[in-house]
Motif scaffolding. Sequence first.
Motif, PDB file in Angstrom:
ATOM      1  N   ARG A  96     -84.584   0.550  77.857  1.00 11.35           N
ATOM      2  CA  ARG A  96     -83.486   1.355  77.341  1.00 11.35           C
ATOM      3  C   ARG A  96     -83.572   2.778  77.891  1.00 11.35           C
ATOM      4  O   ARG A  96     -84.625   3.221  78.347  1.00 11.35           O
ATOM      5  CB  ARG A  96     -83.495   1.414  75.823  1.00 11.35           C
ATOM      6  N   CYS A  97     -82.491   3.461  77.815  1.00 10.18           N
ATOM      7  CA  CYS A  97     -82.419   4.882  78.162  1.00 10.18           C
ATOM      8  C   CYS A  97     -81.898   5.618  76.941  1.00 10.18           C
ATOM      9  O   CYS A  97     -80.798   5.339  76.477  1.00 10.18           O
ATOM     10  CB  CYS A  97     -81.489   5.122  79.346  1.00 10.18           C
ATOM     11  N   SER A  98     -82.704   6.533  76.419  1.00  9.13           N
ATOM     12  CA  SER A  98     -82.264   7.258  75.234  1.00  9.13           C
ATOM     13  C   SER A  98     -81.781   8.674  75.563  1.00  9.13           C
ATOM     14  O   SER A  98     -81.225   9.342  74.708  1.00  9.13           O
ATOM     15  CB  SER A  98     -83.381   7.319  74.201  1.00  9.13           C
ATOM     16  N   THR A  99     -82.042   9.116  76.797  1.00  8.60           N
ATOM     17  CA  THR A  99     -81.534  10.428  77.211  1.00  8.60           C
ATOM     18  C   THR A  99     -80.859  10.288  78.571  1.00  8.60           C
ATOM     19  O   THR A  99     -81.097   9.319  79.298  1.00  8.60           O
ATOM     20  CB  THR A  99     -82.669  11.475  77.324  1.00  8.60           C
ATOM     21  N   GLN A 102     -83.240   9.845  81.728  1.00 13.56           N
ATOM     22  CA  GLN A 102     -83.993   8.614  81.994  1.00 13.56           C
ATOM     23  C   GLN A 102     -83.170   7.677  82.867  1.00 13.56           C
ATOM     24  O   GLN A 102     -81.943   7.733  82.871  1.00 13.56           O
ATOM     25  CB  GLN A 102     -84.347   7.913  80.681  1.00 13.56           C
TER      26      GLN A 102
END
Length: 119
Positions: A96-99, A102
């Motif tokens: 996943r990418c939370s920002t 990333q």
Amino acid sequence: MTDPHDPAPADADDVERHPCPRCAAAPGSPCRSRGGAVAGTYHTGRFTKVPRLAKLLRVQIPADRGPGQPWRPGTPPPAPVDPDTPGADIRIGYARCSTLGQELDSQLDALAKHGVPRE
């Protein structure tokens, strides 16, 4: 009419392909009770390894295995499963990418190195 709780001989053979983590019965043998006799049911950790039996609460040991009788090593382990047969193991990966900074590709590459395909 057959009782759904009475396993077919093939069910017992499939359960007995695995060693029992609880009583240390070798592949090809039924589970043992604390007193050393053949148990009346297989230990849960063993039959849950067989996908079609995994959701049952109990799997009885067939009468031909001698429940209640003194335990003896059973028949030799069943023949190995054909490697082309689809296995029951499932690998699940999570990336996943939370920002916004990333990126996802390096995470997906790392999962692929460990046998989790990108699909």
